[in-house]
Design a protein around this motif. Structure first.
Motif, short mmCIF file in Angstrom:
data_model
loop_
_atom_site.label_atom_id
_atom_site.label_comp_id
_atom_site.label_asym_id
_atom_site.label_seq_id
_atom_site.Cartn_x
_atom_site.Cartn_y
_atom_site.Cartn_z
N ARG A 3 10.29 -10.58 -8.41
CA ARG A 3 10.66 -11.00 -7.05
C ARG A 3 10.07 -10.05 -6.00
NH1 ARG A 3 17.06 -12.79 -7.48
NH2 ARG A 3 16.72 -14.59 -8.89
N ILE A 4 9.99 -8.78 -6.35
CA ILE A 4 9.41 -7.81 -5.41
C ILE A 4 7.94 -8.13 -5.17
CG2 ILE A 4 8.81 -5.38 -5.08
CD1 ILE A 4 11.33 -4.63 -6.57
N PHE A 5 7.22 -8.41 -6.26
CA PHE A 5 5.81 -8.75 -6.12
C PHE A 5 5.63 -10.05 -5.34
CE2 PHE A 5 3.85 -5.37 -8.13
CZ PHE A 5 4.45 -5.08 -9.36
N GLU A 6 6.53 -11.01 -5.58
CA GLU A 6 6.46 -12.27 -4.85
C GLU A 6 6.69 -12.04 -3.35
OE1 GLU A 6 8.05 -15.26 -8.40
OE2 GLU A 6 9.29 -14.81 -6.66
N PHE A 7 7.65 -11.16 -3.05
CA PHE A 7 7.94 -10.85 -1.65
C PHE A 7 6.74 -10.19 -0.98
CE2 PHE A 7 10.44 -9.71 1.99
CZ PHE A 7 10.00 -8.45 2.36
N LEU A 8 6.14 -9.21 -1.66
CA LEU A 8 4.98 -8.52 -1.10
C LEU A 8 3.80 -9.48 -0.91
CD1 LEU A 8 5.10 -5.18 -3.15
CD2 LEU A 8 5.80 -5.53 -0.77
N PHE A 9 3.62 -10.39 -1.88
CA PHE A 9 2.49 -11.33 -1.79
C PHE A 9 2.71 -12.32 -0.65
CE2 PHE A 9 -1.15 -13.52 -3.31
CZ PHE A 9 -0.91 -14.87 -3.10
N ARG A 10 3.97 -12.72 -0.45
CA ARG A 10 4.27 -13.71 0.58
C ARG A 10 4.02 -13.15 1.97
NH1 ARG A 10 10.17 -16.10 0.37
NH2 ARG A 10 9.35 -16.67 -1.71
N PHE A 11 4.33 -11.86 2.15
CA PHE A 11 4.19 -11.24 3.48
C PHE A 11 3.01 -10.28 3.53
CE2 PHE A 11 7.97 -12.90 5.41
CZ PHE A 11 8.86 -13.07 4.36
N ARG A 12 2.01 -10.52 2.69
CA ARG A 12 0.86 -9.61 2.62
C ARG A 12 0.13 -9.50 3.96
NH1 ARG A 12 -0.25 -14.40 0.25
NH2 ARG A 12 -2.24 -15.47 0.72
N ALA A 13 0.04 -10.61 4.68
CA ALA A 13 -0.66 -10.58 5.97
C ALA A 13 0.07 -9.68 6.97
CB ALA A 13 -0.79 -11.99 6.53
N PHE A 14 1.40 -9.75 6.96
CA PHE A 14 2.20 -8.93 7.88
C PHE A 14 2.06 -7.44 7.56
CE2 PHE A 14 5.44 -7.79 10.76
CZ PHE A 14 6.27 -6.88 10.13
N PHE A 15 2.12 -7.08 6.26
CA PHE A 15 1.98 -5.68 5.86
C PHE A 15 0.58 -5.16 6.15
CE2 PHE A 15 5.50 -6.82 2.78
CZ PHE A 15 6.47 -6.13 3.48
N LEU A 16 -0.43 -6.02 5.97
CA LEU A 16 -1.80 -5.62 6.30
C LEU A 16 -1.93 -5.35 7.79
CD1 LEU A 16 -4.73 -5.17 5.49
CD2 LEU A 16 -5.11 -7.64 5.76
N PHE A 17 -1.28 -6.19 8.60
CA PHE A 17 -1.29 -5.99 10.05
C PHE A 17 -0.67 -4.65 10.43
CE2 PHE A 17 -1.03 -6.91 14.47
CZ PHE A 17 0.21 -6.49 14.89
#
Length: 284
Positions: A3-17
């Motif tokens: 679930r952690i990996f899914e969460f990170l993948f889902r919001f990858r654009a936000f974290f990259l920003f």
């Protein structure tokens, strides 16, 4: 974990920003003097406010002890006041030259008070933060002490806060004297025990006993003569043939610092200027 990996993948654009924004800010601060100065001044102000809030919370839960300490100090001051009153009632017993020296000594210094809002004792170079700065009259180089003994020396000052190099700092040297014999030495912390320090450069031809009080010498531009530093704990023959190896118990309890006093030598600019010309290294 999935679930952690899914969460990170889902919001990858936000974290990259966020990452790119952080890099952009760092580049601006690092390569532009004006923006860098504004950033670090703001950071110091925010850190100072955080430290002050944390200190206020801690102090709230120790009000009983603080009130007790203040009551004891007030009683001691009243006793001293009575002693001075008895002393000055009979002025015939005082030599005029001694009265002149005392008044001149007092005229050379100014005293302020401040509260410690951040402190450390576990590092090799310990620094304190005070809740007052330039707006309250605090300046770089002022000596810091409390009712127990000396604390350190002001290092940097902003408008509302100031930092102090603690005597629990391996590069801090304090010009000292053994009260019983008027023999001079230098107090230096070895970076190990926050309750102990070493008294250096005391020659072996003099008599030093356990229990002797160590005070400031007055041979500097920071502290007046006679402020307490510690008490001799042990005296041994040092590895050097000419000096003792002396350990002292520091009288200041650095783990419970609350309020401190600051002392300013009015002649400091003139003294520092003369010593720089002469190449003199000034201890605290």
């Amino acid at each position: 974990m999935q679930r952690i990996f899914e969460f990170l993948f889902r919001f990858r654009a936000f974290f990259l920003f966020l990452l790119l924004e952080a890099i952009a800010v760092w580049l601006i601060v690092s390569n532009n003097g004006t923006q860098g100065a504004l950033f670090f001044n703001s950071s110091n102000r925010i850190a100072g406010n955080i430290f002050e809030t944390r200190s206020s919370i801690r102090e709230y839960f120790s009000l009983n002890q603080v009130n007790s300490d203040l009551a004891n100090q007030n009683a001691a001051l009243l006793n001293k006041l009575e002693d001075y009153e008895r002393l000055f009632v009979n002025t015939d017993s005082l030599r005029p030259e001694l009265m002149l020296i005392d008044s001149m000594t007092l005229a050379n210094y100014e005293f302020l008070s401040a509260k410690v809002i951040n402190n450390s004792v576990r590092r090799a170079q310990n620094i304190l933060t005070l809740n007052k700065g330039k707006n309250a009259g605090i300046e770089t180089g002022m000596g810091v002490f409390n009712e127990q003994g000396i604390v350190g020396r002001v290092k940097d000052v902003s408008d509302k806060f100031s930092t102090v190099i603690s005597i629990l700092h391996t590069e801090s040297l304090v010009s000292s004297v053994l009260q019983s014999s008027n023999v001079f030495g230098t107090t230096r912390w070895d970076g190990v025990n926050p309750d102990e320090a070493s008294l250096l450069y005391v020659p072996r031809h003099v008599t030093v006993t356990v229990g002797d009080t160590v005070v400031t010498s007055g041979y500097n531009s920071v502290y007046p003569e006679g402020l307490k530093i510690g008490v001799v704990k042990s005296v041994e023959r040092g590895t050097e043939a000419t000096f003792y190896d002396i350990k002292i118990n520091l009288l200041t309890n650095f783990s419970s610092l609350s309020y401190v006093y600051l002392v300013k030598n009015k002649n400091l600019p003139e003294i520092d200027s003369l010593q720089q010309v002469s190449g003199v290294i000034n201890e605290q």
